[in-house]
Write an enzyme that holds these catalytic residues in place. Sequence first.
Site, PDB file in Angstrom:
ATOM      1  N   ALA A  12       7.206 -22.235  -8.047  1.00 32.52           N
ATOM      2  CA  ALA A  12       7.392 -20.638  -8.589  1.00 32.52           C
ATOM      3  C   ALA A  12       8.741 -20.101  -9.316  1.00 32.52           C
ATOM      4  O   ALA A  12       8.659 -19.843 -10.419  1.00 32.52           O
ATOM      5  CB  ALA A  12       6.990 -19.713  -7.281  1.00 32.52           C
ATOM      6  N   ALA A  13       9.697 -20.222  -8.787  1.00 30.12           N
ATOM      7  CA  ALA A  13      11.159 -19.667  -9.417  1.00 30.12           C
ATOM      8  C   ALA A  13      11.491 -20.591 -10.468  1.00 30.12           C
ATOM      9  O   ALA A  13      11.762 -19.926 -11.782  1.00 30.12           O
ATOM     10  CB  ALA A  13      12.140 -19.896  -8.022  1.00 30.12           C
ATOM     11  N   ARG A  23       9.629 -17.360 -23.569  1.00 27.00           N
ATOM     12  CA  ARG A  23       9.145 -16.216 -24.158  1.00 27.00           C
ATOM     13  C   ARG A  23      10.141 -15.554 -25.272  1.00 27.00           C
ATOM     14  O   ARG A  23       9.764 -14.897 -26.104  1.00 27.00           O
ATOM     15  CB  ARG A  23       8.581 -15.003 -23.278  1.00 27.00           C
ATOM     16  CG  ARG A  23       7.518 -14.963 -22.636  1.00 27.00           C
ATOM     17  CD  ARG A  23       7.042 -14.082 -21.594  1.00 27.00           C
ATOM     18  NE  ARG A  23       6.778 -12.964 -22.135  1.00 27.00           N
ATOM     19  CZ  ARG A  23       6.430 -11.691 -21.857  1.00 27.00           C
ATOM     20  NH1 ARG A  23       6.198 -11.687 -20.287  1.00 27.00           N
ATOM     21  NH2 ARG A  23       6.378 -10.555 -22.213  1.00 27.00           N
ATOM     22  N   CYS A  46       1.606 -21.343  -0.400  1.00 30.38           N
ATOM     23  CA  CYS A  46       1.197 -20.343   0.752  1.00 30.38           C
ATOM     24  C   CYS A  46      -0.461 -20.354   0.907  1.00 30.38           C
ATOM     25  O   CYS A  46      -0.945 -20.040   1.772  1.00 30.38           O
ATOM     26  CB  CYS A  46       1.411 -18.970   0.079  1.00 30.38           C
ATOM     27  SG  CYS A  46       2.940 -18.605  -0.587  1.00 30.38           S
ATOM     28  N   VAL A  84      16.545 -34.389  -9.228  1.00 31.61           N
ATOM     29  CA  VAL A  84      18.001 -34.302  -9.341  1.00 31.61           C
ATOM     30  C   VAL A  84      18.546 -34.540  -8.347  1.00 31.61           C
ATOM     31  O   VAL A  84      18.639 -33.773  -7.314  1.00 31.61           O
ATOM     32  CB  VAL A  84      18.036 -32.720 -10.113  1.00 31.61           C
ATOM     33  CG1 VAL A  84      19.739 -32.714 -10.247  1.00 31.61           C
ATOM     34  CG2 VAL A  84      17.318 -32.570 -11.375  1.00 31.61           C
ATOM     35  N   ASN A 308       9.176 -15.692  -7.306  1.00 36.39           N
ATOM     36  CA  ASN A 308       8.426 -15.400  -8.985  1.00 36.39           C
ATOM     37  C   ASN A 308       9.365 -14.229  -9.603  1.00 36.39           C
ATOM     38  O   ASN A 308       9.655 -14.619 -10.697  1.00 36.39           O
ATOM     39  CB  ASN A 308       7.104 -14.926  -8.628  1.00 36.39           C
ATOM     40  CG  ASN A 308       5.771 -15.992  -8.898  1.00 36.39           C
ATOM     41  OD1 ASN A 308       5.634 -16.395  -9.893  1.00 36.39           O
ATOM     42  ND2 ASN A 308       5.641 -16.401  -7.748  1.00 36.39           N
ATOM     43  N   TYR A 429      -7.726   9.612   1.714  1.00 36.64           N
ATOM     44  CA  TYR A 429      -8.515   9.641   2.748  1.00 36.64           C
ATOM     45  C   TYR A 429     -10.215   9.796   2.464  1.00 36.64           C
ATOM     46  O   TYR A 429     -10.508  10.602   1.621  1.00 36.64           O
ATOM     47  CB  TYR A 429      -8.201  10.837   3.901  1.00 36.64           C
ATOM     48  CG  TYR A 429      -9.355  11.360   4.633  1.00 36.64           C
ATOM     49  CD1 TYR A 429      -9.819  10.482   5.682  1.00 36.64           C
ATOM     50  CD2 TYR A 429      -9.929  12.527   4.395  1.00 36.64           C
ATOM     51  CE1 TYR A 429     -10.837  10.771   6.313  1.00 36.64           C
ATOM     52  CE2 TYR A 429     -11.419  12.736   5.026  1.00 36.64           C
ATOM     53  CZ  TYR A 429     -11.817  12.073   6.113  1.00 36.64           C
ATOM     54  OH  TYR A 429     -12.689  12.314   6.957  1.00 36.64           O
ATOM     55  N   ARG A 445       4.506  10.949  12.077  1.00 33.64           N
ATOM     56  CA  ARG A 445       4.512  12.100  12.745  1.00 33.64           C
ATOM     57  C   ARG A 445       5.120  11.973  14.211  1.00 33.64           C
ATOM     58  O   ARG A 445       5.926  12.690  14.667  1.00 33.64           O
ATOM     59  CB  ARG A 445       3.094  12.763  12.857  1.00 33.64           C
ATOM     60  CG  ARG A 445       3.162  14.162  13.117  1.00 33.64           C
ATOM     61  CD  ARG A 445       1.821  14.876  12.962  1.00 33.64           C
ATOM     62  NE  ARG A 445       0.888  14.522  14.305  1.00 33.64           N
ATOM     63  CZ  ARG A 445      -0.278  14.610  14.363  1.00 33.64           C
ATOM     64  NH1 ARG A 445      -1.104  14.831  13.426  1.00 33.64           N
ATOM     65  NH2 ARG A 445      -0.809  14.200  15.512  1.00 33.64           N
TER      66      ARG A 445
END
Lengths: 459, 459
Positions: A12-13, A23, A46, A84, A308, A429, A445
Site C-alpha cells: 500500500a504505502a 502522476r 486485511c 533490498v 495508503n 434519524y 449526553r
Amino acid sequence: MPDRLLVVGGDAAGMSAASQARRRRSVDQLEIIAFERGNHTSYSACGIPYLVGGLVGELDDLVVRTPEVFRDRFDIDARTGHEVVAIDPDERAVTVRRLDNDSEYRETYDHLVIATGAEPVRPSLPGIDARGIHGVQTLDDAVKVERSLSEGARRAVIVGGGYIGLEMAEAFLLRGLEVTLVEQAPQPMVTLDPEMGALVADALRQMGVKLHLNIAVSGFEEAGGRVSSVVTEEGDIPADVVVLGTGTRPAAGLARESGIPVGETGGIRTDARMRTEIEGVWAAGDCVETFHRISRRAVAIALGTHANKQGRVAGINLGGGYATFPGVVGTAVSKICSVEVARTGLNEGQAEAAGLRFESVVVESTTRAGYYPGAKKMTMKLLAEVGTGRLLGAQIVGEEGAAKRIDVFATALWNEMTVEEIQEMDLSYAPPFSPVWDPVLIAARKAAELNAPARPDDV
Amino acid sequence: MPDRLLVVGGDAAGMSAASQARRRRSVDQLEIIAFERGNHTSYSACGIPYLVGGLVGELDDLVVRTPEVFRDRFDIDARTGHEVVAIDPDERAVTVRRLDNDSEYRETYDHLVIATGAEPVRPSLPGIDARGIHGVQTLDDAVKVERSLSEGARRAVIVGGGYIGLEMAEAFLLRGLEVTLVEQAPQPMVTLDPEMGALVADALRQMGVKLHLNIAVSGFEEAGGRVSSVVTEEGDIPADVVVLGTGTRPAAGLARESGIPVGETGGIRTDARMRTEIEGVWAAGDCVETFHRISRRAVAIALGTHANKQGRVAGINLGGGYATFPGVVGTAVSKICSVEVARTGLNEGQAEAAGLRFESVVVESTTRAGYYPGAKKMTMKLLAEVGTGRLLGAQIVGEEGAAKRIDVFATALWNEMTVEEIQEMDLSYAPPFSPVWDPVLIAARKAAELNAPARPDDV
C-alpha cells in the site's frame, strides 16, 4: 537524464507513493523502480481472513494492482522477488538481492521511499518454526495457511486475541474447524477497556470459540513434521494449525541498520511530509511512527488506511507537490461473525499513560428504533476529560450497524469536541437507522451530565 | 402553591419538556398538565410507515409512554382528547375543549409550552376530503390508513415524493398493493439535487413503483363514498387509497392567533433557550423555526430528533436549569426498500439561495471492500465553498450501509471543516465496513482536488 526513485516494499504505502510520484512526474522526469521481496504488489492484507474463510473467492481478488499493471499503465518497474538488503544513504544507493538466484546488485537513487511494512511479532518459543504455525501478514502467508487447511487441519489455535487473531478465528469457524483462542491478557482485544473486552469474550464463546484467557504460551510440540499442540502453563492444547495474532511491529530493521533514525516506538521517524531525517529518504506505512492527535505522542499503528495516505503524501511531496500527514486518532474497526467492534482515541490505560484525567460512561442502546425489525444491541463507552469535557476516546461493541458509528467519534476527536457539543449535533434519524436519540448522542449526553458542574438548582 | 406548567401538544417536544421540567421540579414545586387533542401521547410518528407496512406489529409498539405512565411515574397529568383552542398570554390562561363532549374550560399557567407540531399540507383540491385520502401525521392517521387497507384497497397513489410519501410507498408495496407516485417536481426527494434524485427515481421504478413526475394533481374523484381516482393534467389514475406526502408546515395557527410571534418560515420564533417573545411562553418541536448553521437562516424542519432536543431544552430551562438548542445542519435519512437516502447541509438550490459559491463532486464507491460479500453501490455528492473549501452539504444514495455515513458529514459541517481537512481524517477501515479509502474520504479528496489552487508544478 531523469531522476530515479527507488521504493522499498511494494504494498500500500510504497505503491501509493510510486503512483502519486508518477502522476506528477512523467517517465522523462522520473524513473521509478519498486522492490518487493514477496510475490505480490499492492494487495489487501486485511482481506486475508476473508480469503481463508472462503468469503472471498480468489487470492487475486485481494490484489489491487499487479506488477504488470504498474509497468504497463504507470511506467513503474515493480520487481517482485527482490529484497533490498542494504541502504547506503551517503552514496544514495541500495543493495538488492534477487531471491530467485540469491544474486545481488546495486541501484543508485535520487529519492528513496522506505515502505517495508510491519512484521508479525514471533515470540522466541520452543517449536515456533514448526510447520503449520503461521503469521498472517502477506498474501504468501495466506497461501501457507490455506495449505495447512487443505492438508486436513481440524483444530485451529489462535495465539493472541487482537484484530487479526479474531478475524482468523472467524475464518476458521467458517471453514468448520474447532477454534481455540489463547490470550495472555484477561480479555481479547486489549485495545478495549476490560468491560468492553468482556463483551467480545462473551460473543466469542457464543460463536463456539474456546477461550483460554490469562494464559501464556510456552511453546509448541511437533508430530510427524508439523505442529501438534500449543504448550501452555495450564496444559497442552491440541492443534493442527496455529495462527500467531501476537501483534506486529514496524519492519524498521533495514532502516535502523542504514542509519536512518527510528523512534522509541520502533517506527521510522518522519516529519509530516513523510521525510526521514536523512536527505533524500522518505518513509511511509506500517514501518513508520506517527503522531497521535489525542495523546500528543508518537505511536506505531499498522493499518492500511494510514499506509495508503502516508504513501500518497510521500509521493506528492517527492513529485514536487506539497502534502502533509496530520496524524491519527487511533481508529480501528473489526467484525467477527456477527459482532462488530470499534474504537477510537484513547482507552483508559492510554489516557492514564498520557497523564489525562478522565471520566467514563457505558451506554447500552440499539442500532435501530427498538420497534424496528433487526434492531440490535450495542454498547458504547466514552472517555471524557475531567473539567473540560473534551472527548478522549470511544469504544463500541455491538451487532450489525453498530461499529461504523465510531467515525462520528473519530470526527469529533479530530475537531477536539467536548461531549457537551457532541450531544447537540444534528445526526440523522429514521427508525431503520437509529432510535430517535442516536446512541452517539445518548452516550455523549450521559458523559456531559457526569461532567456538568453542579448548579445551584441541582443541589 | 406550586407553579403550574401547561403543555399544548402531547408528543415528542411537549412531553420531553414536561419530563425534563419534572426532573428538576418536584410535584410540590410544579404542577404539570399536558393537553393532547389526539388519543395518544409521546409516540413515534416516524414509525407509521412501518406499522402500515407490517414491519411493526402493534400500534402500541410506537407509543413511548402512555398517559398512564406519565401520570403514575412522572406526576404529569396528560389529558388526551383535549384541545387547546385559545391562549390568553396577558391573563396567562388557555381555553381547553374536551373533544368527547365539546365542553370548554379555562386553565391558568405560570409557564406554557407550545408543542403543537406540524400539520400536513392539504392542497385545496376538489374531492380532497373523500374517504380514503390520508395524511400521515398522527397515530390516528395510521388507524385510518389501516382501515382503508382492510376495506380491500388494491391500488395506492402517493401524492408527493418526500420522505413520508416514499416510506408509505414502501409500506404499500410490502402489503402487496400497486403503488403509483405522482410528483409535481421532475424528481422524487426534492431535498436532493437532480442527479441524486434521479438515482432514487430509478430505484423506485425497479421496486415496481409507477412514477408520474412533473405532473400536478388537480383533484380527486369519488365513487361509492370513497376516493376512486386521482385526477391529473395527464389523465386519471385509479386509486383505492391515497396518501398525501405533500409536506408539512408548522402548526402555528394557535400561537399566531394568540399574538405569539411567528417567523417567515411559518414557525414560531424562539431564542436558543426555546423562549418565545412572550413572557412565560415557550415553544418546541415541529411548530417552531430554528437556526440553520450553514445557511445562517431560519428554517422550519419537522423532525422527531429536533423536537425531542428542543423539548428537553425548554424543560430544563423552565425547570430552572440552563440549556440551549444550537440549531441544525439539515440532516435527514430514509430507507425505501433496499435504497438508503441521506442528506445534510445545503443542496445546490439552498446554497444558491444562501448566496454561497460552490463546486460539487459526485463519487461512486462501495459500502464495503469491493471483494467483500455484500459490498453495495453508493453514490455521494459533496458541495464545497469555492475559495475556502468549506463543506456546505452532502448527499448519499446507496444500499445497505450507505446512508448512516451522512453523520460524518453532519459532524464535519458542525465543525465547519473544509473538504481538505475531511480527507485527512482517521476514519475506521476493515473490509466488511469500507474500502481502504472510505467513500467519505474519497469524496472529500475529489472535492479538495477541485478546490486546490493551481500550483506551479501542476501547470
